[in-house]
Motif scaffolding. Structure first.
Motif, mmCIF file in Angstrom:
data_model
loop_
_atom_site.group_PDB
_atom_site.id
_atom_site.type_symbol
_atom_site.label_atom_id
_atom_site.label_comp_id
_atom_site.label_asym_id
_atom_site.label_seq_id
_atom_site.Cartn_x
_atom_site.Cartn_y
_atom_site.Cartn_z
ATOM 1 N N ARG A 101 0.523 -1.254 0.085
ATOM 2 C CA ARG A 101 -0.096 -0.128 0.022
ATOM 3 C C ARG A 101 0.840 1.253 0.033
ATOM 4 O O ARG A 101 0.228 2.341 -0.510
ATOM 5 C CB ARG A 101 -0.766 0.060 1.343
ATOM 6 N N ARG A 102 2.013 1.188 0.365
ATOM 7 C CA ARG A 102 2.824 2.473 0.803
ATOM 8 C C ARG A 102 4.095 2.530 -0.258
ATOM 9 O O ARG A 102 4.552 3.783 -0.336
ATOM 10 C CB ARG A 102 3.406 2.546 2.067
ATOM 11 N N ILE A 103 4.610 1.637 -0.797
ATOM 12 C CA ILE A 103 5.563 1.635 -1.776
ATOM 13 C C ILE A 103 5.234 1.139 -3.032
ATOM 14 O O ILE A 103 4.629 -0.146 -3.182
ATOM 15 C CB ILE A 103 6.764 0.720 -1.135
ATOM 16 N N GLY A 104 5.483 2.082 -4.333
ATOM 17 C CA GLY A 104 5.513 1.291 -5.487
ATOM 18 C C GLY A 104 6.825 0.997 -5.955
ATOM 19 O O GLY A 104 7.721 1.530 -5.926
ATOM 20 N N PHE A 105 7.039 -0.065 -6.581
ATOM 21 C CA PHE A 105 8.125 -0.912 -6.936
ATOM 22 C C PHE A 105 8.117 -0.955 -8.479
ATOM 23 O O PHE A 105 7.277 -1.199 -9.208
ATOM 24 C CB PHE A 105 8.370 -2.337 -6.590
ATOM 25 N N VAL A 106 9.088 -0.551 -9.109
ATOM 26 C CA VAL A 106 9.697 -0.596 -10.745
ATOM 27 C C VAL A 106 10.950 -1.407 -10.672
ATOM 28 O O VAL A 106 11.942 -0.815 -10.522
ATOM 29 C CB VAL A 106 9.635 0.806 -11.451
ATOM 30 N N PHE A 107 10.949 -2.377 -11.519
ATOM 31 C CA PHE A 107 12.111 -3.286 -11.508
ATOM 32 C C PHE A 107 12.735 -3.357 -12.966
ATOM 33 O O PHE A 107 12.032 -3.068 -13.898
ATOM 34 C CB PHE A 107 11.899 -4.696 -10.872
ATOM 35 N N GLN A 108 13.792 -3.955 -13.074
ATOM 36 C CA GLN A 108 14.448 -3.942 -14.361
ATOM 37 C C GLN A 108 13.696 -5.081 -15.268
ATOM 38 O O GLN A 108 13.345 -4.731 -16.276
ATOM 39 C CB GLN A 108 16.061 -4.275 -14.337
ATOM 40 N N ALA A 179 3.351 6.975 -1.675
ATOM 41 C CA ALA A 179 4.140 8.271 -1.372
ATOM 42 C C ALA A 179 5.626 7.970 -1.851
ATOM 43 O O ALA A 179 6.258 8.859 -2.002
ATOM 44 C CB ALA A 179 4.130 8.419 0.082
ATOM 45 N N LEU A 180 5.999 6.628 -1.698
ATOM 46 C CA LEU A 180 7.302 6.326 -2.054
ATOM 47 C C LEU A 180 7.546 5.228 -3.211
ATOM 48 O O LEU A 180 6.713 4.099 -3.385
ATOM 49 C CB LEU A 180 8.030 5.564 -0.980
ATOM 50 N N VAL A 181 8.079 5.864 -4.490
ATOM 51 C CA VAL A 181 8.513 4.781 -5.424
ATOM 52 C C VAL A 181 9.875 4.522 -5.608
ATOM 53 O O VAL A 181 10.835 5.234 -5.518
ATOM 54 C CB VAL A 181 8.066 5.565 -6.858
ATOM 55 N N LEU A 182 10.140 3.066 -5.437
ATOM 56 C CA LEU A 182 11.395 2.643 -5.591
ATOM 57 C C LEU A 182 11.678 1.836 -6.897
ATOM 58 O O LEU A 182 10.982 0.920 -7.357
ATOM 59 C CB LEU A 182 11.667 1.541 -4.603
ATOM 60 N N ALA A 183 12.678 2.588 -7.884
ATOM 61 C CA ALA A 183 12.776 1.882 -9.105
ATOM 62 C C ALA A 183 14.331 1.255 -9.219
ATOM 63 O O ALA A 183 15.363 2.150 -9.090
ATOM 64 C CB ALA A 183 12.807 3.198 -10.186
ATOM 65 N N ASP A 184 14.354 0.205 -9.427
ATOM 66 C CA ASP A 184 15.630 -0.747 -9.384
ATOM 67 C C ASP A 184 16.175 -0.703 -10.834
ATOM 68 O O ASP A 184 15.660 -1.838 -11.719
ATOM 69 C CB ASP A 184 15.619 -1.936 -8.647
ATOM 70 N N GLU A 185 17.165 -0.061 -11.403
ATOM 71 C CA GLU A 185 17.514 -0.076 -12.951
ATOM 72 C C GLU A 185 16.240 -0.407 -13.638
ATOM 73 O O GLU A 185 16.150 -1.177 -14.513
ATOM 74 C CB GLU A 185 18.413 -1.419 -13.062
#
Length: 243
Positions: A101-108, A179-185
């Motif tokens: 619910r709080r973090i959006g993830f985008v991966f390679q 609120a937080l988006v983490l994008a890994d490569e």
């Protein structure tokens, strides 16, 4: 492409409180009697609405750091506070709630389910969050419209280009309005045109109010951020505001 909007929640409601705060964080992996210290005492603060790139070569510890920030792994020692809450004190149910619910993830790797159309892939975080079906579909279609893929909602991943698949992954990351988006490569598997497209989407998310943490080894990609944190040998070597 529709304008990106941002719905603030309690994770982004207190500007005096950093979204991310690490103090003395270490991470040690053990295989039998062999130990490898991936992080060796990391201190880091990221404020509400910042766009931060974390750079480093392979083996530097940047992906380990991303996994800790995303509550995908647990630290060995130190403290990690997410929006003021000590992550080390949360149980697996709480951590799963944060990830969903709080973090959006985008991966390679796009991590899309090949048997499902784009909109069904996008709605998955809402399925896990027990959002009603009609609301899930509405929000998934809206998210696809935001990334310029409203006309591809019924296409399966195999019917989309690499850049389009990554845009579906971005839509999935933002469907819960995190609120937080983490994008890994996130551009590692894309050509130059698709890379520019995805980076523009991240720019739009940041402009709309999200906190973005981008993990990359590419200097050109890192320059899209406002601040660059360089990691080497499990330590932060530099932390520079670039714009």
């Amino acid at each position: 492409m529709a304008e990106l909007t941002y719905a603030p929640d309690r994770w982004a409601s207190a500007p005096a409180e950093p979204v991310i705060e690490l103090e003395g964080v270490t991470k040690t992996y053990r295989t039998g009697t062999v130990e490898f210290q991936a992080l060796r005492g990391v201190d880091l603060r990221i404020g509400v609405g910042e766009y931060v790139a974390i750079m480093g070569p392979s083996g530097s510890g940047k992906s380990t750091l991303m996994n800790l920030l995303g509550c995908l792994d647990t630290l060995t020692t130190g403290t990690y506070r997410l929006a003021g809450e000590d992550v080390g004190e949360l149980d697996e149910i709480d951590l799963a709630e944060i990830r969903n619910r709080r973090i959006g993830f985008v991966f390679q790797q796009f991590n899309l389910l090949p048997s499902l159309p784009a909109w069904r892939n996008v709605e998955l975080p809402l399925v896990y969050g027990h959002v009603p079906a009609a609301e899930r579909r509405r929000r998934a279609l809206e998210a696809l419209d935001r990334v310029g893929l409203a006309d591809r909602a019924r296409n399966r991943p195999g019917e989309l280009s690499g850049g389009q698949q990554q845009r579906v992954a971005v839509a999935r990351a933002l469907v819960g309005e995190p609120a937080l988006v983490l994008a890994d490569e996130p551009t590692g598997n894309l050509d130059s045109v698709s890379t520019a497209d995805v980076l523009s989407l991240l720019d739009d998310l940041h402009t709309a109010g999200s906190t973005i943490v981008l993990i990359t080894h590419e200097a050109d990609v890192a320059r899209r951020a406002e601040r660059v944190v360089r990691v080497m040998d499990g330590l932060i070597q530099s932390d520079e505001v670039i714009r």
